[in-house]
Design a protein around this motif. Structure first.
Motif, PDB file in Angstrom:
ATOM      1  N   UNK A  24      40.928  48.037   5.342  1.00 37.14           N
ATOM      2  CA  UNK A  24      42.026  47.068   5.200  1.00 37.14           C
ATOM      3  C   UNK A  24      43.273  47.749   4.636  1.00 37.14           C
ATOM      4  N   UNK A  25      43.092  48.622   3.654  1.00 35.89           N
ATOM      5  CA  UNK A  25      44.237  49.353   3.086  1.00 35.89           C
ATOM      6  C   UNK A  25      44.898  50.252   4.127  1.00 35.89           C
ATOM      7  N   UNK A  26      44.092  50.928   4.928  1.00 37.60           N
ATOM      8  CA  UNK A  26      44.648  51.802   5.978  1.00 37.60           C
ATOM      9  C   UNK A  26      45.447  50.982   6.994  1.00 37.60           C
ATOM     10  N   UNK A  27      44.928  49.826   7.353  1.00 35.38           N
ATOM     11  CA  UNK A  27      45.654  48.945   8.281  1.00 35.38           C
ATOM     12  C   UNK A  27      46.962  48.478   7.660  1.00 35.38           C
ATOM     13  N   UNK A  28      46.924  48.104   6.381  1.00 31.49           N
ATOM     14  CA  UNK A  28      48.130  47.654   5.696  1.00 31.49           C
ATOM     15  C   UNK A  28      49.170  48.770   5.616  1.00 31.49           C
ATOM     16  N   UNK A  29      48.742  49.975   5.310  1.00 31.20           N
ATOM     17  CA  UNK A  29      49.681  51.106   5.261  1.00 31.20           C
ATOM     18  C   UNK A  29      50.300  51.364   6.637  1.00 31.20           C
ATOM     19  N   UNK A  30      49.510  51.207   7.665  1.00 37.01           N
ATOM     20  CA  UNK A  30      50.028  51.392   9.024  1.00 37.01           C
ATOM     21  C   UNK A  30      51.092  50.351   9.339  1.00 37.01           C
ATOM     22  N   UNK A  31      50.826  49.104   8.977  1.00 36.49           N
ATOM     23  CA  UNK A  31      51.793  48.031   9.212  1.00 36.49           C
ATOM     24  C   UNK A  31      53.086  48.290   8.451  1.00 36.49           C
ATOM     25  N   UNK A  32      52.987  48.828   7.262  1.00 33.37           N
ATOM     26  CA  UNK A  32      54.170  49.049   6.418  1.00 33.37           C
ATOM     27  C   UNK A  32      54.902  50.354   6.689  1.00 33.37           C
ATOM     28  N   UNK A  33      54.419  51.145   7.617  1.00 33.87           N
ATOM     29  CA  UNK A  33      55.006  52.457   7.883  1.00 33.87           C
ATOM     30  C   UNK A  33      56.510  52.390   8.140  1.00 33.87           C
ATOM     31  N   UNK A  34      56.960  51.379   8.869  1.00 32.13           N
ATOM     32  CA  UNK A  34      58.389  51.263   9.180  1.00 32.13           C
ATOM     33  C   UNK A  34      59.122  50.308   8.228  1.00 32.13           C
ATOM     34  N   UNK A  35      58.456  49.922   7.142  1.00 29.20           N
ATOM     35  CA  UNK A  35      59.028  49.011   6.144  1.00 29.20           C
ATOM     36  C   UNK A  35      59.368  47.634   6.698  1.00 29.20           C
ATOM     37  N   UNK A  36      58.738  47.257   7.788  1.00 26.40           N
ATOM     38  CA  UNK A  36      58.925  45.926   8.372  1.00 26.40           C
ATOM     39  C   UNK A  36      57.551  45.362   8.707  1.00 26.40           C
ATOM     40  N   UNK A  37      57.386  44.081   8.496  1.00 24.41           N
ATOM     41  CA  UNK A  37      56.139  43.416   8.874  1.00 24.41           C
ATOM     42  C   UNK A  37      56.512  42.268   9.794  1.00 24.41           C
ATOM     43  N   UNK A  38      56.211  42.424  11.073  1.00 24.24           N
ATOM     44  CA  UNK A  38      56.499  41.361  12.029  1.00 24.24           C
ATOM     45  C   UNK A  38      55.427  40.281  11.911  1.00 24.24           C
ATOM     46  N   UNK A  39      55.718  39.080  12.369  1.00 25.57           N
ATOM     47  CA  UNK A  39      54.702  38.021  12.336  1.00 25.57           C
ATOM     48  C   UNK A  39      53.412  38.415  13.064  1.00 25.57           C
ATOM     49  N   UNK A  45      46.812  41.777  10.865  1.00 26.65           N
ATOM     50  CA  UNK A  45      46.274  42.258   9.600  1.00 26.65           C
ATOM     51  C   UNK A  45      45.398  41.197   8.937  1.00 26.65           C
ATOM     52  N   UNK A  46      45.846  39.940   8.992  1.00 23.17           N
ATOM     53  CA  UNK A  46      45.027  38.848   8.448  1.00 23.17           C
ATOM     54  C   UNK A  46      43.708  38.728   9.192  1.00 23.17           C
ATOM     55  N   UNK A  47      43.746  38.854  10.520  1.00 25.47           N
ATOM     56  CA  UNK A  47      42.523  38.761  11.325  1.00 25.47           C
ATOM     57  C   UNK A  47      41.554  39.889  10.978  1.00 25.47           C
ATOM     58  N   UNK A  48      42.086  41.081  10.797  1.00 26.79           N
ATOM     59  CA  UNK A  48      41.236  42.218  10.416  1.00 26.79           C
ATOM     60  C   UNK A  48      40.632  41.963   9.045  1.00 26.79           C
ATOM     61  N   UNK A  49      41.441  41.513   8.096  1.00 29.23           N
ATOM     62  CA  UNK A  49      40.941  41.240   6.746  1.00 29.23           C
ATOM     63  C   UNK A  49      39.871  40.151   6.767  1.00 29.23           C
ATOM     64  N   UNK A  50      40.079  39.130   7.571  1.00 28.15           N
ATOM     65  CA  UNK A  50      39.080  38.064   7.673  1.00 28.15           C
ATOM     66  C   UNK A  50      37.785  38.584   8.283  1.00 28.15           C
TER      67      UNK A  50
END
Length: 77
Positions: A24-39, A45-50
């Motif tokens: 989950x942390x690796x996925x979150x870091x990947x999402x934040x790589x460009x400093x933007x989180x799209x919907x 990310x929520x689906x992966x965490x669930x």
């Protein structure tokens, strides 16, 4: 969903909590790589965490799917 995907999800559910959190942390870091989180990134990310039965990373605003950092930056402008 394919049989292979279902097996993979089953395997992930059997992982240790420490490994699940690392994924989950690796996925979150990947999402934040460009400093933007799209919907769509937030939803994925929520689906992966669930699927991993892990808490949603705290940087996400659950109502809007954007990072708190980005949200606070826009308030300062």
């Amino acid at each position: 969903m394919s049989q292979q995907e279902e097996k993979g999800q089953g395997d992930l559910r059997l992982a240790t909590p420490k490994l699940k959190q690392a994924i989950a942390d690796a996925c979150a870091h990947t999402v934040l790589l460009d400093n933007k989180v799209t919907p769509s990134e937030a939803d994925l990310l929520r689906a992966i965490a669930m699927t991993l039965d892990c808490p949603i990373p705290p940087f996400l605003n659950p109502q809007r799917g954007i990072s708190k950092h980005k949200q606070s930056s826009s308030k300062q402008s």
